[in-house]
Design a protein around this motif. Structure first.
Motif, PDB file in Angstrom:
ATOM      1  N   ARG A 198       0.976  -1.010  -0.060  1.00  0.00           N
ATOM      2  CA  ARG A 198      -0.093   0.055  -0.049  1.00  0.00           C
ATOM      3  C   ARG A 198       0.848   1.321  -0.071  1.00  0.00           C
ATOM      4  N   ASP A 199       1.977   1.189   0.965  1.00  0.00           N
ATOM      5  CA  ASP A 199       2.777   2.322   0.897  1.00  0.00           C
ATOM      6  C   ASP A 199       3.508   2.738  -0.444  1.00  0.00           C
ATOM      7  N   ALA A 200       3.914   1.530  -0.994  1.00  0.00           N
ATOM      8  CA  ALA A 200       4.660   1.482  -2.355  1.00  0.00           C
ATOM      9  C   ALA A 200       3.651   2.349  -3.468  1.00  0.00           C
ATOM     10  N   THR A 201       2.586   1.944  -3.513  1.00  0.00           N
ATOM     11  CA  THR A 201       1.449   2.405  -4.219  1.00  0.00           C
ATOM     12  C   THR A 201       1.188   3.762  -4.050  1.00  0.00           C
ATOM     13  N   ALA A 202       1.184   4.254  -3.003  1.00  0.00           N
ATOM     14  CA  ALA A 202       0.909   5.579  -2.681  1.00  0.00           C
ATOM     15  C   ALA A 202       2.127   6.472  -3.035  1.00  0.00           C
ATOM     16  N   ASN A 203       3.329   5.862  -2.628  1.00  0.00           N
ATOM     17  CA  ASN A 203       4.636   6.769  -3.126  1.00  0.00           C
ATOM     18  C   ASN A 203       4.739   6.965  -4.467  1.00  0.00           C
ATOM     19  N   ARG A 204       4.217   5.949  -5.299  1.00  0.00           N
ATOM     20  CA  ARG A 204       4.174   5.974  -6.819  1.00  0.00           C
ATOM     21  C   ARG A 204       3.141   6.861  -7.099  1.00  0.00           C
ATOM     22  N   GLU A 205       2.169   6.942  -6.446  1.00  0.00           N
ATOM     23  CA  GLU A 205       1.293   8.043  -6.964  1.00  0.00           C
ATOM     24  C   GLU A 205       1.717   9.305  -6.544  1.00  0.00           C
ATOM     25  N   ALA A 206       2.211   9.756  -5.406  1.00  0.00           N
ATOM     26  CA  ALA A 206       2.638  10.737  -4.900  1.00  0.00           C
ATOM     27  C   ALA A 206       3.894  11.250  -5.934  1.00  0.00           C
ATOM     28  N   LEU A 207       4.617  10.459  -6.366  1.00  0.00           N
ATOM     29  CA  LEU A 207       5.774  10.824  -7.485  1.00  0.00           C
ATOM     30  C   LEU A 207       4.919  11.390  -8.818  1.00  0.00           C
ATOM     31  N   LEU A 208       4.083  10.558  -9.359  1.00  0.00           N
ATOM     32  CA  LEU A 208       3.397  10.742 -10.457  1.00  0.00           C
ATOM     33  C   LEU A 208       2.745  12.329 -10.266  1.00  0.00           C
ATOM     34  N   ALA A 209       2.201  12.544  -9.363  1.00  0.00           N
ATOM     35  CA  ALA A 209       1.148  13.792  -9.019  1.00  0.00           C
ATOM     36  C   ALA A 209       2.423  14.902  -9.137  1.00  0.00           C
ATOM     37  N   ALA A 210       3.571  14.563  -8.272  1.00  0.00           N
ATOM     38  CA  ALA A 210       4.050  15.704  -8.174  1.00  0.00           C
ATOM     39  C   ALA A 210       5.071  16.123  -9.342  1.00  0.00           C
ATOM     40  N   THR A 257      11.005  15.084  -6.351  1.00  0.00           N
ATOM     41  CA  THR A 257      10.822  14.102  -5.089  1.00  0.00           C
ATOM     42  C   THR A 257      10.623  14.918  -3.869  1.00  0.00           C
ATOM     43  N   ASN A 258      11.171  16.051  -3.719  1.00  0.00           N
ATOM     44  CA  ASN A 258      10.916  17.038  -2.458  1.00  0.00           C
ATOM     45  C   ASN A 258       9.468  17.184  -2.652  1.00  0.00           C
ATOM     46  N   ALA A 259       8.756  17.708  -3.877  1.00  0.00           N
ATOM     47  CA  ALA A 259       7.439  17.792  -3.812  1.00  0.00           C
ATOM     48  C   ALA A 259       6.509  16.690  -3.271  1.00  0.00           C
ATOM     49  N   ALA A 260       7.177  15.273  -3.451  1.00  0.00           N
ATOM     50  CA  ALA A 260       6.249  14.181  -3.382  1.00  0.00           C
ATOM     51  C   ALA A 260       6.640  13.864  -1.969  1.00  0.00           C
ATOM     52  N   GLY A 261       7.718  14.425  -1.134  1.00  0.00           N
ATOM     53  CA  GLY A 261       8.278  14.031   0.183  1.00  0.00           C
ATOM     54  C   GLY A 261       8.764  12.640   0.433  1.00  0.00           C
ATOM     55  N   LEU A 262       9.564  12.599  -0.680  1.00  0.00           N
ATOM     56  CA  LEU A 262      10.430  11.238  -0.790  1.00  0.00           C
ATOM     57  C   LEU A 262      11.826  11.660  -1.033  1.00  0.00           C
ATOM     58  N   THR A 263      12.705  10.377  -0.819  1.00  0.00           N
ATOM     59  CA  THR A 263      14.100  10.761  -0.982  1.00  0.00           C
ATOM     60  C   THR A 263      14.522  10.068  -2.440  1.00  0.00           C
ATOM     61  N   HIS A 308      10.910   2.912  -7.755  1.00  0.00           N
ATOM     62  CA  HIS A 308       9.683   2.991  -8.671  1.00  0.00           C
ATOM     63  C   HIS A 308      10.154   3.067  -9.914  1.00  0.00           C
ATOM     64  N   PHE A 309      10.901   3.889 -10.144  1.00  0.00           N
ATOM     65  CA  PHE A 309      11.641   4.326 -11.531  1.00  0.00           C
ATOM     66  C   PHE A 309      13.152   4.228 -11.976  1.00  0.00           C
ATOM     67  N   ALA A 310      13.363   3.756 -12.885  1.00  0.00           N
ATOM     68  CA  ALA A 310      14.831   3.572 -13.227  1.00  0.00           C
ATOM     69  C   ALA A 310      15.551   4.842 -13.401  1.00  0.00           C
ATOM     70  N   ASN A 311      14.848   5.981 -13.746  1.00  0.00           N
ATOM     71  CA  ASN A 311      15.510   7.059 -14.316  1.00  0.00           C
ATOM     72  C   ASN A 311      14.178   8.210 -14.259  1.00  0.00           C
ATOM     73  N   ARG A 312      14.865   9.571 -14.442  1.00  0.00           N
ATOM     74  CA  ARG A 312      13.820  10.535 -14.494  1.00  0.00           C
ATOM     75  C   ARG A 312      13.146  10.327 -15.940  1.00  0.00           C
ATOM     76  N   ASP A 313      13.526  10.069 -16.894  1.00  0.00           N
ATOM     77  CA  ASP A 313      12.994   9.765 -18.219  1.00  0.00           C
ATOM     78  C   ASP A 313      11.803   8.788 -18.005  1.00  0.00           C
ATOM     79  N   GLU A 314      12.018   7.820 -17.296  1.00  0.00           N
ATOM     80  CA  GLU A 314      10.796   6.865 -17.260  1.00  0.00           C
ATOM     81  C   GLU A 314       9.843   7.275 -16.256  1.00  0.00           C
ATOM     82  N   LEU A 315      10.092   8.220 -15.322  1.00  0.00           N
ATOM     83  CA  LEU A 315       8.951   8.924 -14.618  1.00  0.00           C
ATOM     84  C   LEU A 315       8.159   9.904 -15.711  1.00  0.00           C
ATOM     85  N   VAL A 316       8.845  10.620 -16.426  1.00  0.00           N
ATOM     86  CA  VAL A 316       8.096  11.388 -17.371  1.00  0.00           C
ATOM     87  C   VAL A 316       7.212  10.543 -18.245  1.00  0.00           C
TER      88      VAL A 316
END
Length: 216
Positions: free
Chosen positions: A14-26, A43-49, A56-64
């Motif tokens: 559950r935490d992993a899902t929430a973290n991924r969604e936070a990263l996508l939203a941020a 990552t700062n906006a998502a509150g994550l390191t 969750h993502f291999a790199n910034r491009d994968e997140l984008v």
């Protein structure tokens, strides 16, 4: 009743899902404002390191790319659900409903012209463009949309008109309601209606008057 072991196994998921969604939203927020937003800002906006990010993502491009896919899915669903027997009304309604997903539109408008994401964004948005072209073709066939420009070109010009409104609103701070109306007027004018016909249609059509009431 779940055991303590079961609860312990499910909580990290559950935490992993929430973290991924936070990263996508941020990322969507940050990239909508600046397409070159750095990973640290996201990552700062998502509150994550950064360490959590790489879980969750291999790199910034994968997140984008993931953010592009989420935004495109939203816009594609809107396009698929938008129709009206009168083609110009359907075109204006599509513009209004996409306007109400302005965060996704702003993000994807920037990505469609930005390498290395342009091809991916364009492909992800192809259902929206196909829908718009179908509406344009129907309008030409029924005599309600200008026939002097090829349907594919007219559809692209209509899309560009809507994006121009977004740019204007971003630059000048036009309020949301005025921006939605301006989008409808711009796409109708591009489709061949006069300024008076466009205004009359927007003002007289209940569907267009209520276009902002069913925001997702």
């Amino acid at each position: 009743m779940p055991s303590d072991t079961d609860v312990g196994r499910r909580a990290p998921r559950r935490d992993a899902t929430a973290n991924r969604e936070a990263l996508l939203a941020a990322a969507a927020d940050a990239l909508g404002e600046a397409s070159d937003a750095p990973l640290e800002r996201i990552t700062n906006a998502a509150g994550l390191t950064r360490r959590a990010f790489y879980g969750h993502f291999a790199n910034r491009d994968e997140l984008v790319l993931a953010v592009i896919d989420v935004g495109a899915a939203k816009l594609n669903a809107i396009a698929a659900a938008t129709d009206h027997p009168h083609a110009p009304t359907a075109i204006a309604l599509l513009g209004a409903r996409l306007w109400d997903a302005v965060e996704h539109v702003r993000l994807l408008a920037g990505m469609v012209v930005r390498e290395p994401y342009a091809a991916h964004a364009a492909e992800a948005l192809s259902p929206v463009r196909e829908r718009l072209r179908a509406l344009v073709e129907r309008g030409i066939a029924e005599g309600t949309v200008r026939p002097d420009i090829r349907p594919d070109v007219l559809a692209r010009l209509t899309e560009s008109a809507a994006i121009s409104v977004l740019d204007e609103v971003t630059a000048t701070g036009i309020d949301e309601t005025s921006g939605r109306r301006l989008v409808m007027l711009a796409v109708l004018a591009t489709a061949g209606l006069s300024w008076q016909q466009s205004a009359d249609l927007v003002d007289s059509s209940p569907e267009l008057a209520d276009a902002g009431s069913d925001r997702a």
